[in-house]
Design a protein around this motif. Structure first.
Motif, short mmCIF file in Angstrom:
data_model
loop_
_atom_site.label_atom_id
_atom_site.label_comp_id
_atom_site.label_asym_id
_atom_site.label_seq_id
_atom_site.Cartn_x
_atom_site.Cartn_y
_atom_site.Cartn_z
N LYS A 139 0.82 -1.22 0.00
CA LYS A 139 0.00 0.00 0.00
C LYS A 139 0.86 1.28 0.00
O LYS A 139 0.54 2.25 0.68
N ASP A 141 0.99 3.25 -2.36
CA ASP A 141 0.20 4.29 -3.02
C ASP A 141 -0.55 5.18 -2.03
O ASP A 141 -0.80 6.36 -2.30
N ARG A 142 -0.88 4.64 -0.87
CA ARG A 142 -1.61 5.43 0.13
C ARG A 142 -0.75 6.55 0.70
O ARG A 142 -1.27 7.57 1.16
N THR A 145 -1.37 9.20 -2.26
CA THR A 145 -2.72 9.70 -2.54
C THR A 145 -3.48 10.11 -1.29
O THR A 145 -4.22 11.09 -1.30
N CYS A 218 2.38 -2.02 -4.22
CA CYS A 218 0.96 -1.65 -4.13
C CYS A 218 0.20 -2.80 -4.77
O CYS A 218 0.08 -2.87 -6.01
N ASP A 221 -2.97 -2.04 -7.15
CA ASP A 221 -2.72 -1.58 -8.51
C ASP A 221 -1.76 -2.49 -9.27
O ASP A 221 -1.49 -2.26 -10.45
N TRP A 288 6.82 9.20 -7.49
CA TRP A 288 5.86 10.26 -7.15
C TRP A 288 5.46 11.04 -8.43
O TRP A 288 4.30 11.35 -8.64
N TYR A 291 3.03 9.02 -10.50
CA TYR A 291 1.69 9.01 -9.91
C TYR A 291 0.97 10.33 -10.19
O TYR A 291 -0.19 10.35 -10.63
N LYS A 324 -7.51 6.11 -12.91
CA LYS A 324 -7.05 4.94 -12.17
C LYS A 324 -6.66 3.81 -13.13
O LYS A 324 -5.70 3.08 -12.90
N LEU A 327 -3.35 4.69 -14.62
CA LEU A 327 -2.32 4.54 -13.58
C LEU A 327 -1.94 3.06 -13.43
O LEU A 327 -0.75 2.72 -13.40
N GLN A 328 -2.95 2.19 -13.33
CA GLN A 328 -2.66 0.76 -13.16
C GLN A 328 -1.91 0.20 -14.36
O GLN A 328 -0.99 -0.61 -14.20
N MET A 331 1.83 1.67 -14.23
CA MET A 331 2.64 1.18 -13.11
C MET A 331 2.87 -0.34 -13.20
O MET A 331 3.96 -0.82 -12.89
#
Length: 1001
Positions: A139, A141-142, A145, A218, A221, A288, A291, A324, A327-328, A331
């Protein structure tokens, strides 16, 4: 599977499990690994949402894993058996079954929430089972975001988490180091060699990104990376070696662009005021930027990212309105999760041939003490089998040995069709079939092969008839390769493989050892982190369904490795589970799968214990109905640390005192390593208790007296109770005189427990008491000898059911003096015709022990849970109102750095825990979560029989006539009422005259 033995030699096999706290992303990670390497059973677009390993309806509904299940992955030329295990504390037994069959573990930690209570538990389980761990920080990504951290802040947070996990593992290592030092010092062997042996355990941190055993990911994703990937990329770009960059990409290492060198912080202070570590500059900053570029739809930056990673993103994905999705796609192509994790697994986790020599001391411990009657041929064969397990021998001459960690059920309809067309009676009905979850540790096993099922109590060196019930000959019906719920039938399985076996339903209860030879030591039992504490009584709504319920309970007991089914003294069927979620699942399985009847479930049967407050000055005397035996009993409270030691080492005490008591030559002698360690713990506990008393009293003379008294008591322990291993002691009195200067004789016990533990050196003390006697007294002494077992039995009965509410006693020492007198009655020759006198002595001892507790300030003791709560700041008020209403005691409260969550640690009484999670969710709109783990037993300080006596008490409470029952009294009456015991209470509190109302027709 025999076909794969050529494709996948043992060196190319990896058996791994995923371990983590609940909701840290285990099943989501498994989805992505299966989607990439699972042979197409999961589409990559569905990974993370399908939760393939959670195939039970209840798992999908609750969104938590409830059982461990295996799946086969093919990564490059390696075969990987992946076991997904639960993270909820209620299903920690499934973690034990997964760890036993695995050689390596992926420990997941949420990058936002950090290390939690279950993270400690799974790391300890991996340490106990000698499973090699790798770390996945999930995680990530948390941090970008949700918390909106800068790369530097994120680096500091990740570094803290890795440091904390390393500290936990280091604590386990130091614990082993200290125990090794203690055992070496107690043996008084050569110090130089022992120091070298212990020093080998002292290594650097277990988890280090530069070693390649840490992945940043992550799972939702589908991306992740180890620093090795970036080291290889930048090595070409900067013209440096990837090995040097690997060392520089973690820790306080900085890149001097002018000199093109990796330097420390001091060297960078002259170049930059605020230097950034290489991990931040070269890894987190590009991450970063990628993202922010994709989420903000910065097309120029997206093109740079695509070019930087050498990606091929389709035009359709670039034009997708959902950021999203883009992004997926970006990444997961740039940093594919499965490559990062599985390359780490192949590189850092051992294959079976490497792992089993390390794990052999845990799987099949070396026998240090062998019976004198052992057959050398059998011993030689058993040692050969153990050696084959150690080296993971898969040759044709090696015996086939497998370990079954649990039995599980699958619907018959999911079984592959049997090509032979035969059926086997291994399912209770047409819908459910039992399979064994097993791993082959040496040799090869085949379907149709005949093997022996060995229970944990089996000993090949003992040839007596009692051993025959611990061994059965069976035929393996079918072998399956597991793919989650899917099964692929295979003809055979060689060493290192994990399989499901059909045909053992009638022969294996929970776990067992499978062997082609009887001359094999069984595998050691698995260690569970907690005990099943939540108990309920179950009965069918229709009494005619009792047979179906009993049958269903037997099936549930076989299917769940942790559940306990017992029948109480009142005839109730009692089901013990780990917690509320586990209990709900067991009841649901009973109703819908195993018993299929309507059930009535009682409120939780909460366990209490009974003890005393203070020193126990009063003495109680009881006489048998025939007047021939007088029992004097005094009680003392054990030091708290000593009670804890006796409770925690109950299994070892049972082995020392009971397990091998039949043959004195086979008993664990007082020089055995485990006995030495236990003896040291007991002596340390007495010293700790003395220090606590010293802190309370401050009187050195009283403290010395207290210490000497307990050291004397430890030399005169006759028995422990209840069940011969409990936290209560039966002490032999010090007196040597006869009763009241008359012709009574003391029934002298033997220091059985003290001698076994090495606390009492010899029987000289007892021998000195017996002087030359006349014939009449000698006969009386012989009769006193026959009454010893009655005294011990009375003590066992008393400690198993105390006087307050028939709950076990806790932390008490009883000094029992039973005196026997000659029988001068006319019926002297009939007195022992039917063993009446022995029964009277047993009853007298039991009643005296119970009475002396009542006369020395009795207290109830309740179980306490350690409770870890997580809640957003706005719900702190409702959360505190819930825990205070349930008598919880808050220990610590702190805000998680960089997060809006509060973490609160508290002790919660087990009696008040039922329904706690539901109420907490209801009052906080589902925002707060709690994990409960059984922590300790704690004395309730209220006197259940409190009546105002002093002037101050009468002034505060009155004369007691209108005093409402205190907490201890309420809990005691609740248990007595449930057990059908007498309860003293007023039925009518405020009576009024009855009025007759006119009845109008």
């Amino acid at each position: 599977m025999s076909e794969q033995s050529t494709e996948n030699p043992i060196s190319k096999i990896r058996n791994i499990c995923i371990l983590a706290h609940v909701d840290h992303g285990k099943t989501t990670l498994a989805d992505h690994l299966i989607a990439s390497c699972g042979g197409g059973v999961v589409h990559p677009k569905m990974a993370g949402r399908l939760r393939y390993m959670d195939y039970l309806d209840e798992e999908q509904r609750r969104a938590i894993t409830m059982k461990s299940s295996s799946v086969k992955l093919n990564y490059k030329d390696h075969l990987i058996h992946l076991i997904d295990s639960p993270g909820h504390i209620d299903f920690c037994s499934e973690v034990s079954t997964a760890a036993r069959l695995s050689d390596g573990g992926l420990v997941l930690v949420d990058s936002v929430e950090g290390v939690h209570i279950q993270t400690h538990a799974v790391l300890r389980q991996a340490w106990i089972e000698k499973v090699t761990p790798c770390l996945v920080l999930n995680k990530i990504d948390r941090l970008i975001t949700e918390l909106k951290l800068t790369p530097m802040e994120a680096y500091n947070k990740l570094a803290r988490i890795i440091h904390e996990v390393n500290c936990i593992v280091s604590a386990f290592k130091s614990e082993k180091y200290l125990s090794d030092v203690d055992s070496l010092l107690s043996k008084a062997e050569d110090q130089e060699g022992s120091e070298i042996e212990v020093a080998e355990e002292d290594e650097a941190d277990t988890f280090q990104p530069q070693k390649g055993n840490v992945v940043f990911a992550c799972a939702l994703d589908g991306w992740g990376f180890g620093i090795e990937k970036f080291a290889e990329f930048y090595a070409k770009k900067l013209g440096a070696s990837s090995a040097a960059l690997m060392k520089g990409f973690w820790g306080p290492r900085y890149y001097n662009k002018k000199k093109k060198m990796i330097v420390g912080k001091k060297a960078m202070e002259s170049v930059s005021n605020n230097p950034e570590p290489m991990f931040v500059e070269f890894i987190l900053k590009p991450l970063w930027q990628a993202y922010h570029a994709t989420l903000e739809r910065n097309n120029d930056m997206i093109e740079k990212v695509v070019k930087f990673g050498g990606l091929s993103i389709s035009e359709r994905e670039l034009q997708n309105k959902d950021s999203k999705v883009l992004l997926q796609s970006v990444m997961s192509q740039w940093l594919p999760l499965s490559d990062a994790v599985l390359s780490m697994v192949v590189k850092c986790l051992p294959d079976p041939c490497t792992a089993q020599p390390i794990r052999i001391t845990r799987l099949v411990p070396q026998r240090e003490f062998l019976p004198d009657t052992a057959d050398p041929a059998i011993l030689s064969e058993a040692e050969r089998v153990r050696k084959c397990i150690e080296i993971c021998d898969s040759s044709s001459t090696a015996p086939g040995v497998a370990f079954i960690s649990k039995m599980f059920t699958v619907p018959v309809k999911v079984l592959p069709p049997d090509p032979t067309g035969l059926s086997v009676a291994d399912s209770a009905d047409t819908d459910e079939c039992f399979l064994a979850f097993a791993r082959v540790f040496c040799g090869t096993i085949r379907s149709g092969q005949r093997m022996f099922v060995l229970s944990a109590l089996y000993d090949p060196l003992k040839s007596d008839q009692t051993m025959q019930r611990h061994v059965q000959e069976v035929e393996l019906y079918q072998l399956y390769q597991m793919m989650g719920q899917g099964l692929i039938q295979v003809p055979s399985a060689h060493a290192g493989m994990i399989v499901a076996i059909r045909g053992l339903a009638q022969h294996v209860l929970k776990s067992a050892t499978l062997s082609t030879t009887k001359d094999c030591f069984p595998f050691s039992s698995m260690a569970f982190q907690v005990a099943p504490t939540l108990r309920v009584a179950i009965e069918p709504s229709d009494p005619a369904d009792m047979g179906a319920l009993i049958k269903g309970l037997k099936l549930l007991n076989r299917a769940d490795p942790f559940v306990e089914i017992t029948v109480s003294s009142r005839g109730e069927h009692v089901l013990a589970a780990a917690g509320e979620v586990h209990l709900e699942r067991c009841i649901k399985d009973l109703r819908e799968r195993f018993a299929r009847v309507s059930l009535e479930v009682s409120p939780p049967l909460v366990s209490f214990k009974e003890t005393i407050e203070g020193e126990g000055a009063n003495i109680v005397e009881k006489t048998t109905p025939n007047g021939r035996c007088v029992v004097k009993v005094q009680v003392a409270k054990l030091p708290g640390p000593l009670t804890k030691v006796l409770e925690e080492n109950a299994d070892l005490l049972g082995e020392i005192l009971e397990g091998k008591s039949g043959n004195r030559g086979n008993t664990l002698n007082s020089d055995d390593e485990s006995v030495l360690a236990l003896r040291k713990k007991i002596m340390d506990a007495v010293e700790a208790g003395s220090e606590f008393i010293s802190g309370q009293l401050g009187d050195k003379e009283k403290v010395d007296k207290y210490r000497k008294t307990w050291l004397k008591y430890l030399q005169r322990i006759w028995s422990l109770g209840p069940r011969q291993v409990g936290p209560n002691m039966l002490i032999i009195p010090e007196t040597k005189t006869s009763y009241a200067d008359s012709n009574g004789v003391l029934v002298e016990g033997c220091c059985h427990v003290s001698q076994r533990l090495g606390l009492s050196n010899s029987d000289s003390e007892t021998a000195s008491q017996t002087s030359p006697l006349e014939a009449a007294e000698a006969a009386l002494l012989r009769e006193a000898e026959t009454l010893k077992s009655s005294v011990v039995s009375g003590f066992q009965l008393a400690t198993s059911a105390g006087p307050l509410c028939d709950e076990p006693m806790w932390g008490l020492a009883f000094i029992v003096e039973p005196y026997i007198f000659p029988d001068n009655s006319e019926n002297a020759h009939l007195s022992e015709q039917h063993g009446i006198f022995t029964g009277q002595v047993m009853t007298a001892v039991k009643e005296a022990c119970r009475a002396v507790v009542l006369q020395n300030n009795p207290r109830l003791v309740e179980a306490m849970y350690f409770c870890e709560l997580n809640t957003p700041t706005e719900y702190l008020g409702p959360m505190y109102s819930v825990i205070h209403r349930r008598r919880a005691r808050v220990l610590k409260e702190e805000m998680q750095e960089g997060s809006p969550l509060f973490t609160v640690h508290a002790y919660l009484p087990a009696e008040a825990s039922y329904g706690f999670a539901d109420e907490l969710r209801g009052r906080t709109s589902g925002a707060a979560s709690a994990i409960l783990v059984l922590s300790h037993w704690e004395e309730i300080m209220y006197d259940p029989f409190f009546v105002p006596k002093t002037e101050e008490e009468k002034e505060e409470h009155g004369d007691g006539s209108s005093l409402s029952p205190n907490l201890a009294r309420l809990l005691m009456n609740k248990v007595r009422r449930r057990k059908g015991l007498h309860v003293e209470e007023k039925v009518v509190q405020h009576a009024t005259k009855q009025r007759t109302l006119a009845r109008k027709v």
